[in-house]
Design an enzyme around this catalytic site. Structure first.
Site, PDB file in Angstrom:
ATOM      1  N   ASP A   1      63.753 -14.846 -58.015  1.00  0.00           N
ATOM      2  CA  ASP A   1      63.080 -14.029 -57.003  1.00  0.00           C
ATOM      3  C   ASP A   1      63.906 -12.836 -56.554  1.00  0.00           C
ATOM      4  OD1 ASP A   1      61.133 -15.951 -57.120  1.00  0.00           O
ATOM      5  OD2 ASP A   1      61.202 -16.486 -54.998  1.00  0.00           O
TER       6      ASP A   1
ATOM      7  N   GLY B   1      47.046 -14.871 -50.222  1.00  0.00           N
ATOM      8  CA  GLY B   1      47.766 -15.139 -51.462  1.00  0.00           C
ATOM      9  C   GLY B   1      47.906 -16.620 -51.707  1.00  0.00           C
TER      10      GLY B   1
ATOM     11  N   SER C   1      51.479 -15.066 -44.201  1.00  0.00           N
ATOM     12  CA  SER C   1      51.786 -15.207 -45.628  1.00  0.00           C
ATOM     13  C   SER C   1      51.480 -13.888 -46.327  1.00  0.00           C
ATOM     14  CB  SER C   1      50.961 -16.353 -46.224  1.00  0.00           C
ATOM     15  OG  SER C   1      51.154 -16.449 -47.609  1.00  0.00           O
TER      16      SER C   1
ATOM     17  N   HIS D   1      37.347 -36.139 -76.837  1.00  0.00           N
ATOM     18  CA  HIS D   1      36.068 -36.201 -76.132  1.00  0.00           C
ATOM     19  C   HIS D   1      35.923 -37.558 -75.449  1.00  0.00           C
ATOM     20  CE1 HIS D   1      31.858 -35.551 -75.202  1.00  0.00           C
ATOM     21  NE2 HIS D   1      31.606 -36.764 -75.704  1.00  0.00           N
TER      22      HIS D   1
ATOM     23  N   GLY E   1      46.913 -13.196 -44.782  1.00  0.00           N
ATOM     24  CA  GLY E   1      47.259 -13.116 -46.204  1.00  0.00           C
ATOM     25  C   GLY E   1      46.550 -14.173 -47.009  1.00  0.00           C
TER      26      GLY E   1
END
Length: 479
Positions: free
Chosen positions: A326, A192, A283, A458, A190
């Protein structure tokens, strides 16, 4: 009743603990239930993010980044390092300390905001007379009663059939964060976020890392131009990326006292290959965690993925039961869970909690870092939307040259007619910090010209965002 609350939150991760604290701040009697334990069996709130995710992975990434700088880049600054070595045990110890500091910080915030904390696993018992009974299974079994319930139980690592996690040879994110010594050969299935971050940690410390990815394209969710730049950088660093593979049998092996893992796979050409490694990180995504929640007791609805079904306001099919993070639809990101947690607490209070999924930033904390918000160029093409694109390389940025890291660029995508910013994509140094300017701009419906006309310090890396915004209209100041 002392165990009767206005708001009970099940789960103490980013979505849960934030929701409990915000509810308490809004005047509710709030409780949070969380079962995570530290190595001494004490409470460790913070969920996957704090314990085996965002926080510990960043600690290891920072340690490994220091090691790589000392190994390969200090000499460029006139700094000579002799006898350099890595004490992995100390690195892991520092990571554990960082985790504990975060755990303790959450407990302090609970106390400060008068959130009642219960250490154990929370589950539904029944709904009666407009309230819910919630069982807490811990050292002390308790039953809480609450009018509003917020489920924030997070997610678990997805297992690959035939390669169950033992956290010694076949590792999830949890095992990958606790490797005791640098493996000679490390495999990652994986490509990811988790796979790339963990692969990067151990590659920097000397492991030979091979990443196997089933998809034919690298980082398919990322802007294609950014993904190609990242792939080129990772390959140059020594990560071996194999795309378009088909995983076959995975077996643990033993040669003498040495244990390892073998992975049979077919490469992109369909040819049989065998990868033999000391450890294997799997993963391949994460799955919503509703284990032990006892949703059947109250009829809480789940979808086909096992996620709790919610509407746009995070309401479930049950009155006064909410879910965030989640365990519901949407990206599995800690900051998305936090936003939902705050929004739900405010909605309970009769306010208008707000989460804009279009301006949630994504970050991969590799080197170079990758960060983006909004639409990718390929998404805009698929929609048939007329747009303008502008980019600026860090190679032409004075601060990046002084840092010694000129990899990557900033890319702006804007509506062809209105100049509204539709997406910003960054690959390069401190992309995780630079992306916030784009998030703010997009929240206020800014145009690319707005960013171009803002004065940036800057020399700074943020000048590259100004230059990319200017490039949308084919202008550049060429600092």
């Amino acid at each position: 009743m002392s165990n009767q609350f206005d708001v009970i939150v099940i789960g103490g991760g980013p979505g849960g603990y934030i929701a409990a604290i915000r509810a308490a701040q809004l005047g509710f009697k709030a409780a949070c239930i969380d079962e995570w334990k530290n190595d001494k069996g004490g409470p460790a709130p913070g969920g996957t993010c704090t314990n085996v995710g965002c926080i510990p992975s960043k600690a290891l990434l920072q340690s490994s980044e220091h090691f790589e700088q000392a190994s390969h880049h200090f000499a460029d600054h006139g700094i000579t390092v002799e006898g350099l070595k890595m004490d992995v045990a100390k690195m892991i110890g520092r990571k554990n300390t960082v985790v504990k500091q975060n755990n303790d910080g959450i407990l302090y915030l609970f106390k400060k905001n008068k959130v009642s904390f219960f250490h154990g696993r929370g589950s539904f018992v029944k709904a009666t007379d407009g309230v819910y009974e919630i069982a807490v299974a811990g050292e002390k079994a308790e039953t809480l009663v609450g009018k509003h319930i917020i489920v924030a139980t997070g997610s678990n690592a997805r297992q690959l059939p035939g390669a169950e996690f033992d956290e010694k040879l076949i590792l999830s994110n949890e095992g990958a964060l606790a490797i005791g010594e640098v493996p000679k050969k490390l495999g990652v299935i994986g490509s990811g976020v988790i796979g790339l971050e963990m692969g990067s940690v151990w590659r920097r410390l000397g492991a030979e890392v091979t990443v196997l990815e089933a998809l034919p394209t690298f980082l398919a969710a990322v802007d294609e131009q950014v993904a190609k730049e990242a792939q080129k950088a990772f390959t140059k660093q020594g990560l071996k990326l194999q795309l378009g593979v088909k995983i076959g049998e995975i077996k643990t092996t033993k040669k003498g006292k040495a244990q390892g893992v073998s992975v049979a796979y077919a490469d992109a050409k369909g040819e049989a290959q065998l990868l033999e490694v000391d450890k294997l990180i799997v993963s391949i995504g994460r799955v919503p965690n509703t284990n032990g929640l006892n949703v059947e007791a109250v009829g809480l609805k789940l979808d086909e993925r096992g996620a709790i079904v919610v509407d746009d306001d995070c309401k479930t099919n049950l009155p006064n039961v909410w879910a965030v993070g989640d365990v519901v639809r949407g990206p599995m990101l800690a900051h998305k869970a936090e936003e939902e947690g705050v929004a739900v607490a405010e909605r309970i209070a009769g306010q208008h909690g707000h989460v804009n999924f279009n301006t949630i930033p994504w970050v991969i904390y590799t080197s170079p870092e990758i960060a983006w918000v909004g639409k990718t160029e390929q998404a805009l093409k698929a929609e048939g939307r007329a747009y303008k694109a502008g980019s600026f390389p860090f190679m032409a940025n004075g601060r990046a040259r002084a840092l010694g890291d000129t990899t990557g660029f900033v890319k702006f995508l804007a509506d062809a007619a209105t100049d509204e910013i539709l997406g910003v994509h960054i690959v390069g140094p401190f992309a995780s910090e630079l992306i916030s300017e784009a998030v703010v701009a997009m929240e206020f419906k800014a145009s690319a010209e707005d960013i171009a006309r803002i004065c940036h310090a800057h020399p700074s890396l943020s000048e590259a965002t100004k230059e990319a915004a200017l490039a949308v209209d084919k202008r550049t100041l060429n600092f």
